[in-house]
Motif scaffolding. Structure first.
Motif, PDB file in Angstrom:
ATOM      1  N   ASN A  37      27.395  28.917 -14.038  1.00  0.00           N
ATOM      2  CA  ASN A  37      27.536  27.502 -14.682  1.00  0.00           C
ATOM      3  C   ASN A  37      28.981  26.702 -14.224  1.00  0.00           C
ATOM      4  O   ASN A  37      29.921  27.551 -14.430  1.00  0.00           O
ATOM      5  CB  ASN A  37      27.555  27.544 -16.214  1.00  0.00           C
ATOM      6  CG  ASN A  37      26.106  27.845 -16.622  1.00  0.00           C
ATOM      7  OD1 ASN A  37      26.052  28.593 -17.517  1.00  0.00           O
ATOM      8  ND2 ASN A  37      25.260  27.366 -15.937  1.00  0.00           N
ATOM      9  N   GLY A  38      28.789  25.759 -13.803  1.00  0.00           N
ATOM     10  CA  GLY A  38      30.023  24.820 -13.737  1.00  0.00           C
ATOM     11  C   GLY A  38      30.741  25.085 -12.429  1.00  0.00           C
ATOM     12  O   GLY A  38      31.752  24.488 -12.097  1.00  0.00           O
ATOM     13  N   CYS A  39      30.003  26.151 -11.537  1.00  0.00           N
ATOM     14  CA  CYS A  39      30.781  26.175 -10.337  1.00  0.00           C
ATOM     15  C   CYS A  39      30.802  24.856  -9.151  1.00  0.00           C
ATOM     16  O   CYS A  39      31.532  24.852  -8.273  1.00  0.00           O
ATOM     17  CB  CYS A  39      30.425  27.358  -9.742  1.00  0.00           C
ATOM     18  SG  CYS A  39      28.605  27.064  -9.067  1.00  0.00           S
ATOM     19  N   GLY A  40      29.730  23.881  -9.490  1.00  0.00           N
ATOM     20  CA  GLY A  40      29.805  22.721  -8.624  1.00  0.00           C
ATOM     21  C   GLY A  40      28.518  22.751  -7.909  1.00  0.00           C
ATOM     22  O   GLY A  40      28.409  21.675  -7.149  1.00  0.00           O
ATOM     23  N   LYS A  41      27.384  23.168  -8.352  1.00  0.00           N
ATOM     24  CA  LYS A  41      26.144  23.197  -7.587  1.00  0.00           C
ATOM     25  C   LYS A  41      25.451  21.742  -7.814  1.00  0.00           C
ATOM     26  O   LYS A  41      25.159  21.193  -6.613  1.00  0.00           O
ATOM     27  CB  LYS A  41      25.173  24.205  -8.268  1.00  0.00           C
ATOM     28  CG  LYS A  41      25.588  25.597  -8.096  1.00  0.00           C
ATOM     29  CD  LYS A  41      24.535  26.517  -8.701  1.00  0.00           C
ATOM     30  CE  LYS A  41      24.316  26.202 -10.124  1.00  0.00           C
ATOM     31  NZ  LYS A  41      25.322  26.504 -11.012  1.00  0.00           N
ATOM     32  N   SER A  42      25.290  21.253  -8.795  1.00  0.00           N
ATOM     33  CA  SER A  42      24.652  19.860  -8.937  1.00  0.00           C
ATOM     34  C   SER A  42      25.647  18.715  -8.209  1.00  0.00           C
ATOM     35  O   SER A  42      25.199  17.923  -7.844  1.00  0.00           O
ATOM     36  CB  SER A  42      24.526  19.699 -10.425  1.00  0.00           C
ATOM     37  OG  SER A  42      23.768  20.441 -11.018  1.00  0.00           O
ATOM     38  N   THR A  43      26.912  19.115  -8.305  1.00  0.00           N
ATOM     39  CA  THR A  43      27.964  17.952  -7.546  1.00  0.00           C
ATOM     40  C   THR A  43      27.381  18.118  -6.180  1.00  0.00           C
ATOM     41  O   THR A  43      27.583  16.979  -5.553  1.00  0.00           O
ATOM     42  CB  THR A  43      29.398  18.581  -7.993  1.00  0.00           C
ATOM     43  OG1 THR A  43      29.455  18.459  -9.334  1.00  0.00           O
ATOM     44  CG2 THR A  43      30.365  17.388  -7.614  1.00  0.00           C
ATOM     45  N   GLU A 162      17.406  23.377 -10.320  1.00  0.00           N
ATOM     46  CA  GLU A 162      17.009  24.044 -11.418  1.00  0.00           C
ATOM     47  C   GLU A 162      15.639  23.426 -11.993  1.00  0.00           C
ATOM     48  O   GLU A 162      15.473  23.515 -13.148  1.00  0.00           O
ATOM     49  CB  GLU A 162      18.051  23.937 -12.631  1.00  0.00           C
ATOM     50  CG  GLU A 162      19.308  24.796 -12.046  1.00  0.00           C
ATOM     51  CD  GLU A 162      20.202  25.222 -13.255  1.00  0.00           C
ATOM     52  OE1 GLU A 162      19.791  25.359 -14.420  1.00  0.00           O
ATOM     53  OE2 GLU A 162      21.371  24.853 -13.150  1.00  0.00           O
ATOM     54  N   HIS A 194      18.993  29.614 -11.050  1.00  0.00           N
ATOM     55  CA  HIS A 194      19.839  30.855 -11.774  1.00  0.00           C
ATOM     56  C   HIS A 194      19.196  31.941 -11.708  1.00  0.00           C
ATOM     57  O   HIS A 194      19.253  33.070 -12.271  1.00  0.00           O
ATOM     58  CB  HIS A 194      20.144  30.211 -13.159  1.00  0.00           C
ATOM     59  CG  HIS A 194      21.514  29.498 -13.322  1.00  0.00           C
ATOM     60  ND1 HIS A 194      22.611  29.848 -13.108  1.00  0.00           N
ATOM     61  CD2 HIS A 194      21.724  28.022 -13.780  1.00  0.00           C
ATOM     62  CE1 HIS A 194      23.507  28.949 -13.329  1.00  0.00           C
ATOM     63  NE2 HIS A 194      22.880  28.040 -13.685  1.00  0.00           N
TER      64      HIS A 194
HETATM   65  N1  LIG Z   1      30.267  13.341 -14.600  1.00  0.00           N
HETATM   66  C1  LIG Z   1      31.303  14.353 -14.917  1.00  0.00           C
HETATM   67  N2  LIG Z   1      32.580  13.886 -15.202  1.00  0.00           N
HETATM   68  C2  LIG Z   1      33.572  14.857 -15.122  1.00  0.00           C
HETATM   69  N3  LIG Z   1      33.251  16.329 -14.898  1.00  0.00           N
HETATM   70  C3  LIG Z   1      32.067  16.568 -14.506  1.00  0.00           C
HETATM   71  C4  LIG Z   1      30.996  15.558 -14.617  1.00  0.00           C
HETATM   72  N4  LIG Z   1      29.849  16.271 -13.992  1.00  0.00           N
HETATM   73  C5  LIG Z   1      30.382  17.636 -13.784  1.00  0.00           C
HETATM   74  N5  LIG Z   1      31.728  17.747 -14.176  1.00  0.00           N
HETATM   75  C6  LIG Z   1      32.312  19.098 -14.158  1.00  0.00           C
HETATM   76  O1  LIG Z   1      32.485  19.480 -12.622  1.00  0.00           O
HETATM   77  C7  LIG Z   1      32.303  20.828 -12.698  1.00  0.00           C
HETATM   78  C8  LIG Z   1      30.859  21.082 -11.796  1.00  0.00           C
HETATM   79  O2  LIG Z   1      29.877  20.675 -12.560  1.00  0.00           O
HETATM   80  P1  LIG Z   1      28.498  20.793 -11.779  1.00  0.00           P
HETATM   81  O3  LIG Z   1      27.337  20.122 -12.918  1.00  0.00           O
HETATM   82  O4  LIG Z   1      28.612  20.505 -10.544  1.00  0.00           O
HETATM   83  O5  LIG Z   1      28.142  22.490 -11.958  1.00  0.00           O
HETATM   84  P2  LIG Z   1      26.728  23.306 -11.821  1.00  0.00           P
HETATM   85  O6  LIG Z   1      27.261  24.299 -11.025  1.00  0.00           O
HETATM   86  O7  LIG Z   1      25.796  22.320 -11.425  1.00  0.00           O
HETATM   87  O8  LIG Z   1      26.742  23.638 -13.264  1.00  0.00           O
HETATM   88  P3  LIG Z   1      25.150  24.203 -14.053  1.00  0.00           P
HETATM   89  O9  LIG Z   1      24.764  25.617 -13.453  1.00  0.00           O
HETATM   90  O10 LIG Z   1      25.648  24.337 -15.584  1.00  0.00           O
HETATM   91  O11 LIG Z   1      24.325  23.353 -13.778  1.00  0.00           O
HETATM   92  C9  LIG Z   1      32.274  21.418 -13.966  1.00  0.00           C
HETATM   93  O12 LIG Z   1      33.371  21.953 -14.451  1.00  0.00           O
HETATM   94  C10 LIG Z   1      31.838  20.284 -14.872  1.00  0.00           C
HETATM   95  O13 LIG Z   1      32.333  20.274 -16.008  1.00  0.00           O
END
Ligand SMILES: Nc1ncnc2c1ncn2[C@@H]1O[C@H](COP(=O)(O)OP(=O)(O)OP(=O)(O)O)[C@@H](O)[C@H]1O
Ligand SMILES: [Mg+2]
Length: 266
Positions: A37-43, A162, A194
Motif C-alpha cells: 500500500n502506498g508504494c505508488g502503483k495508482s500514481t 485493483e 494485491h
Molecule cells: N492526491 C494525492 N495527494 C497527496 N498524496 C497522495 C495523493 N495520492 C496519493 N498520494 C500519496 O502518494 C503515495 C503513493 O500513492 P498511490 O495511491 O500511488 O499508492 P498505491 O501503491 O496505489 O497504494 P494502494 O495499494 O493503497 O492503492 C502514497 O504515499 C499516498 O499517500
C-alpha cells in the motif's frame, strides 16, 4: 508502446512518490504491477494515462508525449481505466447508456455505436442486461459493465487498478478470464493487484517499492529471486507447493495443472 523515461513525480515538493522510473511496455503484453500500500502503483497508472504529469522525465505512448496538451485527448482515447469500485465509474442510469455514453461524446455514428455496444456487452456476457440499472447489479456484473464501457471505446491498453479486489471469488474469476481473453485478442493489459495468485498468470511483473522499480521480469523468476514477505506480499499457494515439493514442472497459476504436468514428466 508505452515508455517511462526517468520519470520523477511528487504530490508535495520534497516528498518523492515516483523516483527515476524507466521501463517500456510493448503492445500486447500482460503486465502485473504489485507492491505494498502506498508504494505508488495508482500514481504510475495515472502517469501512464496523462491524468498526472511527470515533474521530470517523460511518459510516451506510441510517440505521443503526455506532457503535450494537444496529444492528451488521443492518449485518453487509447488507454482505458477500470477502477477498484465500479460504482465510482458509473455516470448514467442504464447499462445501455453506460456503454454508449463515451461513444456519443466522441460522436461515433449511430450504426457504429450499435455494433460496438453489441460487441462490448457480448465480450463481458452482459448482453441480457441492456435496460438494467448499473447500481442494482452484483459487484462482478458492475465491473463487467465498466469493462464493456471501456471496450466500446476500442482502447489499445486497459489498466485495471485493483479491479478484482472488491469481488467475490466467482466475480474475480470471471473478470480475470475476461482480462485474459482480451489479452488473447491483442489488447495490452496492465493489472495492478494485491492478489498474488493473479500475478502468476501475467507475462511480466513490475514490483514497485517506495516509488522505485524493484523488479522487472517474468513471474517464475520473480518468485524464485524475490523474498515476497520483505515487501508485505504473500506467497501464492501454487508457489509454496512448487517449492515444498521441489517440482520440476513449470510454475503455473493452476496448481492442479502443475501437479498433472509433473506426473506426466515422470
Ligand atoms: N492526491 C494525492 N495527494 C497527496 N498524496 C497522495 C495523493 N495520492 C496519493 N498520494 C500519496 O502518494 C503515495 C503513493 O500513492 P498511490 O495511491 O500511488 O499508492 P498505491 O501503491 O496505489 O497504494 P494502494 O495499494 O493503497 O492503492 C502514497 O504515499 C499516498 O499517500
Ligand atoms: Mg492504488
Amino acid at each position: 508502446m508505452l515508455t517511462f523515461d526517468q520519470v520523477h513525480f511528487y504530490y508535495r515538493k520534497g516528498q518523492p512518490v515516483i523516483d527515476n522510473m524507466t521501463f517500456t511496455i510493448e503492445e500486447g503484453e500482460f503486465v502485473a504491477i504489485i507492491g505494498s500500500n502506498g508504494c505508488g502503483k495508482s500514481t504510475i497508472a495515472k502517469l501512464m494515462d496523462g491524468l498526472l504529469l511527470p515533474k521530470e522525465g517523460h511518459v510516451n505512448f506510441n510517440g505521443l508525449d503526455t506532457s503535450e496538451p494537444t496529444e492528451l485527448a488521443r492518449i485518453h482515447e487509447q488507454i482505458g481505466f477500470v477502477f477498484q469500485n465500479p460504482e465510482d465509474q458509473f455516470i448514467t442510469t442504464t447499462v445501455l447508456d453506460e456503454v454508449i455514453f463515451g461513444l456519443e461524446n466522441i460522436r461515433v455514428p449511430r450504426e457504429e455505436i450499435r455494433l460496438r455496444l453489441d460487441q462490448a456487452l457480448q465480450a463481458v456476457q452482459m448482453e441480457d442486461y441492456l435496460e438494467a440499472m448499473p447500481h442494482q447489479l452484483s459487484g462482478g456484473q458492475k465491473q463487467r459493465v465498466a469493462i464493456a464501457a471501456i471496450l466500446a471505446m476500442r482502447p489499445q491498453i486497459i489498466i485495471f487498478d485493483e479491479a478484482t479486489s472488491m469481488l467475490d471469488p466467482l466475480g474475480r474469476k470471471q473478470v480475470l478470464s475476461i482480462m485474459h481473453e482480451l489479452h488473447h485478442q491483442g489488447l495490452t493489459i496492465i493489472h495492478i493487484t494485491h492478489h498474488m495468485d493473479e500475478v502468476l498468470s501475467a507475462e511480466r511483473v513490475l514490483l514497485i517499492h517506495q516509488g522505485r522499480l524493484e523488479f522487472d521480469g517474468d513471474p517464475s523468476t520473480f518468485f524464485d529471486t524475490i523474498s515476497v514477505t520483505d515487501y508485505q506480499l504473500d506467497q501464492p499457494f501454487a508457489v509454496r507447493l512448487h517449492k515444498l515439493l521441489g517440482l520440476n514442472a513449470p510454475l503455473t497459476a493452476d496448481w492442479k495443472e502443475m501437479i498433472r504436468s509433473e506426473w506426466s514428466m515422470s
